[in-house]
Design an enzyme around this catalytic site. Structure first.
Site, PDB file in Angstrom:
ATOM      1  N   GLY A  13      41.965  49.300  35.051  1.00 26.71           N
ATOM      2  CA  GLY A  13      41.929  49.295  36.392  1.00 26.71           C
ATOM      3  C   GLY A  13      43.224  49.192  36.955  1.00 26.71           C
ATOM      4  O   GLY A  13      43.590  48.527  38.007  1.00 26.71           O
ATOM      5  N   VAL A  57      35.056  51.592  32.393  1.00 28.82           N
ATOM      6  CA  VAL A  57      34.732  50.237  31.898  1.00 28.82           C
ATOM      7  C   VAL A  57      33.306  50.184  31.380  1.00 28.82           C
ATOM      8  O   VAL A  57      32.955  49.132  30.814  1.00 28.82           O
ATOM      9  CB  VAL A  57      35.480  49.119  32.572  1.00 28.82           C
ATOM     10  N   ASN A  83      40.801  44.493  35.899  1.00 30.47           N
ATOM     11  CA  ASN A  83      40.891  44.543  37.237  1.00 30.47           C
ATOM     12  C   ASN A  83      40.102  45.777  37.797  1.00 30.47           C
ATOM     13  O   ASN A  83      40.045  45.826  38.901  1.00 30.47           O
ATOM     14  CB  ASN A  83      42.599  44.987  37.395  1.00 30.47           C
ATOM     15  N   SER A 136      37.481  37.717  43.175  1.00 32.71           N
ATOM     16  CA  SER A 136      37.846  37.810  44.766  1.00 32.71           C
ATOM     17  C   SER A 136      37.466  36.629  45.467  1.00 32.71           C
ATOM     18  O   SER A 136      36.981  35.490  44.871  1.00 32.71           O
ATOM     19  CB  SER A 136      36.852  38.910  45.327  1.00 32.71           C
ATOM     20  N   TYR A 149      28.440  42.630  45.552  1.00 33.43           N
ATOM     21  CA  TYR A 149      30.038  42.276  45.329  1.00 33.43           C
ATOM     22  C   TYR A 149      30.218  40.951  45.414  1.00 33.43           C
ATOM     23  O   TYR A 149      30.999  40.263  44.153  1.00 33.43           O
ATOM     24  CB  TYR A 149      30.655  42.801  46.489  1.00 33.43           C
ATOM     25  N   ALA A 151      28.247  38.396  44.490  1.00 37.88           N
ATOM     26  CA  ALA A 151      27.437  37.797  43.414  1.00 37.88           C
ATOM     27  C   ALA A 151      28.310  37.966  41.950  1.00 37.88           C
ATOM     28  O   ALA A 151      28.429  37.304  41.245  1.00 37.88           O
ATOM     29  CB  ALA A 151      26.074  38.083  43.529  1.00 37.88           C
ATOM     30  N   LYS A 153      31.211  38.902  41.693  1.00 39.35           N
ATOM     31  CA  LYS A 153      32.801  38.231  41.370  1.00 39.35           C
ATOM     32  C   LYS A 153      32.431  36.528  41.314  1.00 39.35           C
ATOM     33  O   LYS A 153      33.308  36.075  40.343  1.00 39.35           O
ATOM     34  CB  LYS A 153      33.524  38.473  42.673  1.00 39.35           C
TER      35      LYS A 153
END
Ligand code: NAD
Length: 242
Positions: A13, A57, A83, A136, A149, A151, A153
């Site tokens: 990333g 990925v 990333n 995050s 998102y 959850a 992270k």
């Protein structure tokens, strides 16, 4: 910083935003880097010796090939940065499809798993490694209308802390960087009302630059951070404090 010059890194990333800033900072600090991302054919003009490698990925076989190629090019991998990330547009949970939910977890969590499972045997053999995962600040202070998102992270933070305990005695550290709102295409693609609401919560009164985030990765990659194990380092403008 100690233990940076001459090291090698594989950054998943690393094409844009925070990842590109990490690649740039690593390279200017004397780290040799391979970058894996969703590069299109036109973005990879230099062939086999190019340090940029195309990879999704979510594809475990493709990730394994990237790791093999990076070891061929670099000789070994000291630092692994995971990333690659994605989210859903801000919306009520009831409107999130299962496919959207799965895609967020496939990229943010499973993608990291694939990379770590491919690199870890190599790091264990060398009894050295720095694994840095991008989570995050929303893992620690979840926001409304971003359930998938947040959850994914938060799962990444727990995953990293668990693995950190498993491998610390082998010379390998695992940590997360948990950025706050940062000036990248992912941030700019977010819902305007959501962004306005989020910035209003920041004591510093502005979003971060990619350079302000990238320095956390350089620190975690260095020997100065040898005692950092399973941590969340969170440059976030004061959104989350502890
Ligand atoms: P970005 O969109 O510029 O970068 C995301 C990168 O991930 C891109 O280069 C993209 O091509 C790559 N990517 C996405 N899906 C991929 C896949 N399946 N396989 C390989 N590569 C893939 O956005 P960014 O803000 O720089 O995001 C980088 C990371 O930072 C992400 O993990 C994101 O969740 C996290 N993050 C961003 C912010 C922010 O406010 N920008 C805040 C906290 C965390």
């Amino acid at each position: 910083m100690r233990g940076i010059e001459g090291r090698t890194a594989l950054v998943f990333g690393g094409k844009s935003g925070i990842g590109a800033a990490v690649v740039n900072l690593f390279e200017t600090s004397g780290i040799r880097v391979c970058t894996a991302d969703m590069f299109s054919a036109g973005e990879l003009p230099l062939g086999e010796t190019d340090s940029r490698i195309a990879c999704d990925v979510t594809d475990a076989d493709a990730v394994r090939s990237v790791v093999e190629r990076a070891i061929e090019q670099l000789g070994h991998i000291d630092i692994l940065v995971n990333n690659a990330g994605t989210g859903t547009p801000a919306c009520d949970l009831i409107a999130v499809t299962y496919e959207e939910w799965r895609r967020v977890f496939d990229v943010n969590l499973d993608g990291t798993l694939h990379a770590i499972q491919a690199v870890l045997p190599h790091m264990l053999e060398r009894r050295f490694g720095r694994i840095i995962n991008t989570a995050s600040q929303l893992a620690h202070r979840p926001a409304p209308r971003q359930a998938a998102y947040c959850a994914s992270k938060a799962a990444l933070v727990a995953f990293s802390a668990s693995l950190a305990q498993e491998v610390a005695s082998n010379g390998i550290t695992v940590n997360c960087v948990c950025p706050g709102p940062t000036d990248t295409q992912m941030w700019h693609a977010s819902d305007p009302a959501w962004k306005e609401w989020k910035v209003a919560q920041l004591p510093i009164g502005r979003i971060g630059t990619v350079e302000e985030i990238a320095s956390a990765y350089l620190y975690l990659a260095s020997d100065e951070a040898a005692f950092m194990v399973g941590q969340s380092l969170s440059p976030n403008g004061g959104d989350v404090m502890w």
